[in-house]
Design an enzyme around this catalytic site. Structure first.
Site, mmCIF file in Angstrom:
data_model
loop_
_atom_site.group_PDB
_atom_site.id
_atom_site.type_symbol
_atom_site.label_atom_id
_atom_site.label_comp_id
_atom_site.label_asym_id
_atom_site.label_seq_id
_atom_site.Cartn_x
_atom_site.Cartn_y
_atom_site.Cartn_z
ATOM 1 N N TYR A 471 0.819 -1.214 0.000
ATOM 2 C CA TYR A 471 0.000 0.000 0.000
ATOM 3 C C TYR A 471 0.853 1.265 0.000
ATOM 4 C CZ TYR A 471 -3.251 -3.648 1.463
ATOM 5 O OH TYR A 471 -3.970 -4.816 1.539
ATOM 6 N N HIS A 472 1.849 1.267 -0.894
ATOM 7 C CA HIS A 472 2.753 2.414 -1.016
ATOM 8 C C HIS A 472 2.792 2.961 -2.442
ATOM 9 C CE1 HIS A 472 5.169 0.548 2.571
ATOM 10 N NE2 HIS A 472 4.043 1.112 2.956
ATOM 11 N N PRO A 473 1.653 3.211 -3.091
ATOM 12 C CA PRO A 473 1.699 3.791 -4.433
ATOM 13 C C PRO A 473 2.347 5.167 -4.393
ATOM 14 C CG PRO A 473 -0.531 3.918 -3.551
ATOM 15 C CD PRO A 473 0.265 3.077 -2.598
#
Length: 563
Positions: A471-473
């Protein structure tokens, strides 16, 4: 259409990790009238504020955009979950609260990519400005900033230290503070929690600023586009309760909607690649081919093991124990409810020839699934591992002029061979570490991946079927001066006056670590740039890297003495 009569100096789009920082810093000057727009609502929920409940807001439509990628061709055509914060505090209100800045060389890499004066020396003072570290300030850590950082429950569960010991047994160094001079090694993990409460940017920055008369916060406001006159941003169009409002501003529009939202809003405004806009039925206002490109993310999977002693958190996730944990947290904000449970970690290099770490470990004294449910009956532990310097690149593309239609998200995970080889190293190096003496008294059977997974082909298939997004776009509006850059080193959108992007989308490359901390740092530094303040002097603090990194895979230490 309603045209408002009240003007603001600055309009900030998105009350997330960056937007809350900007709202606070820009409104410090009483002469600045600031409007902050957020699509979500209040963050006053026990599931947001109680650290241990972190998996709930991330998977709740009320608090997060529940985006999905297109079928990822190199992950067996799986559609990957990509939640983004839709609440005051943004993703800092739904994330895992892990505080990792990244390695110093990650920011030197930004400088080399064309982000002038965004190297580590210039970024470190703003990391410090943002922070109050529970052990006090020094050359690397801050002690007067809004963001509280600490080690949660200080590794009370013995499994945390056992994992660190295993890393040292494998020949790696222990590191007392991976956010200081030495990232590489094993040690305590830090989190953004204060007095047992999630310390999001809403709590740290926005709530104090909301007491000021010159800051207006509007929730449930869906931004349609940036309003342009020729090549100048003059305001935004947004919707509240079915009413469309064209809000003008005197100075600047600041997009802080994140790595999915910011490029999408730019494209909805007619700023982007001609063919992308044309396909979506949007009239182009400004050619900027890099909008939505260069998209990057971290992937991870978890090793799971049975635990030989009944000390893991698997014994605490039955309904009665959850109730007792919740009651204790409600009464005095302490106990297992006051931590994210990731209290020890490691950062290592996947191979020789790498100057700084590209693999990251989060250790959890439990074995459970991403949705928080028990993975198997009995006690266990797991370690999350990911290859954090991917070379695969994706995109965010608008598909309709209707703001309610989600953009197309495609990461192209594992499309680069180096990323595949990085995950092979994840499997083999982790097995080596977990099977060290430090974990002998606790380590039981390997549950996942399982000892049948050994060859490159078996590992590759396991990874393709099992990895999840961390969850690190990021990086979809990158900072720089090349033809694919979207903003310059002052965060101004190339070719458009009065418009900036300030969030993780402007990272040129993704750092080796969780992204909340560098996003906050970027916003702190951008605020000084926007306000024309004298920037903090660059740091001269030294950084430890292995002298023999070209030939050795690990920064080594003498073997740990065991009784």
């Amino acid at each position: 259409m309603t045209m408002t009569t009240t003007n603001y100096d600055y309009i900030i789009v998105g009350a997330g990790s960056a937007g809350c920082v900007l709202a606070n810093r820009l409104s410090e000057d009483a002469n600045n009238k600031v409007l902050l727009l957020e699509t979500g609502g209040s963050d006053k929920s026990i599931f947001i504020q109680m650290p241990t409940a972190l998996s709930i807001p991330m998977n709740t439509k009320k608090y997060a955009w529940q985006f999905e990628t297109e079928a990822e061709p190199f992950l067996n055509n799986r559609r990957m979950h990509c939640p983004r914060g839709k609440v005051l505090g943004g993703s800092s209100s739904i994330n895992g609260m892990v505080y990792v800045r990244g390695h110093a060389r990650d920011f030197d890499e930004w400088q080399q990519a064309g982000a002038d004066n965004w190297d580590y020396a210039h970024c470190l003072p703003y990391f410090k400005k943002a922070e109050t570290w529970s052990f006090g300030g020094n050359d690397y850590r801050g002690d007067t900033g809004p963001l509280a950082t600490n080690n949660g429950n200080n590794m009370k569960n013995p499994l945390y230290q056992a994992f660190v010991d295993a890393g040292v047994d494998a020949g790696y160094l222990a590191t007392a503070d991976y956010n200081a001079e030495q990232q590489e090694g094993f040690g305590p993990m830090h989190m953004t929690v204060k007095n047992g409460v999630r310390w999001s940017t809403a709590n740290a920055y926005l709530r104090p600023a909301m007491k000021r008369n010159n800051l207006t916060v509007v929730t449930h406001a869906l931004v349609h586009k940036v309003l342009l006159e020729d090549k100048k941003a003059v305001g935004v169009r947004y919707e509240v309760k079915g009413q469309i409002i064209d809000q003008l501003c005197n100075k600047e529009v600041l997009l802080s909607a994140g790595s999915i939202g910011s490029p999408h809003i730019l494209q909805l405004s007619g700023i982007g690649k001609a063919e992308t806009l044309q396909a979506a039925g949007i009239e182009q206002q400004h050619e900027l081919p890099g909008v939505g490109e260069n998209l990057q993310d971290h992937l991870e999977f978890y090793f799971q093991f049975k635990c030989l002693k009944p000390i893991s958190l698997n014994g605490k996730i039955d309904p009665l124990n959850k109730l007792l944990i919740g009651i204790r947290w409600i009464l005095n904000k302490s106990g297992l409810g006051a931590t994210n449970h990731f209290e020890s970690c490691g950062f290592i290099r996947s191979k020789a020839s790498l100057e700084w770490p590209d693999l990251q470990y989060h250790f959890l004294p439990a074995a459970m699934r991403y949705d928080g449910k028990e993975a198997f009956a009995g006690h266990g532990f797991q370690v999350h591992i990911g290859h954090n310097k991917p070379k695969s690149r994706g995109s965010v593309k608008v598909v309709s002029s209707d703001v309610n239609v989600a953009p197309q998200i495609q990461f192209n995970y594992l499309s680069h061979q180096d990323d595949i080889e990085g995950f092979r190293a994840c499997v083999r190096l982790t097995r080596e570490i977990i099977n060290q003496p430090g974990l002998d008294e606790y380590r039981g059977e390997e549950i996942q991946p399982g000892l049948t997974i050994q060859t490159n082909e078996e590992i590759d298939e396991f990874v393709r079927s099992s990895v999840e997004s961390a969850y690190h776009p990021s990086c979809s509006c990158k900072m720089g001066e090349d033809e694919m850059a979207v903003v310059n080193s002052e965060t101004k959108v190339h070719g458009i006056e009065g418009l900036r992007v300030v969030d993780s989308s402007i990272f040129p490359t993704i750092p080796n670590g969780n992204l909340n901390s560098p996003t906050i740092m970027v916003a702190e530094r951008a605020a000084d740039i926007i306000l024309g303040r004298t920037l903090l002097a660059p740091s001269t603090a030294k950084v430890i890297v292995a002298d023999d990194w070209q030939t050795s895979q690990r920064l080594t230490a003498p073997k740990r003495k065991t009784s």
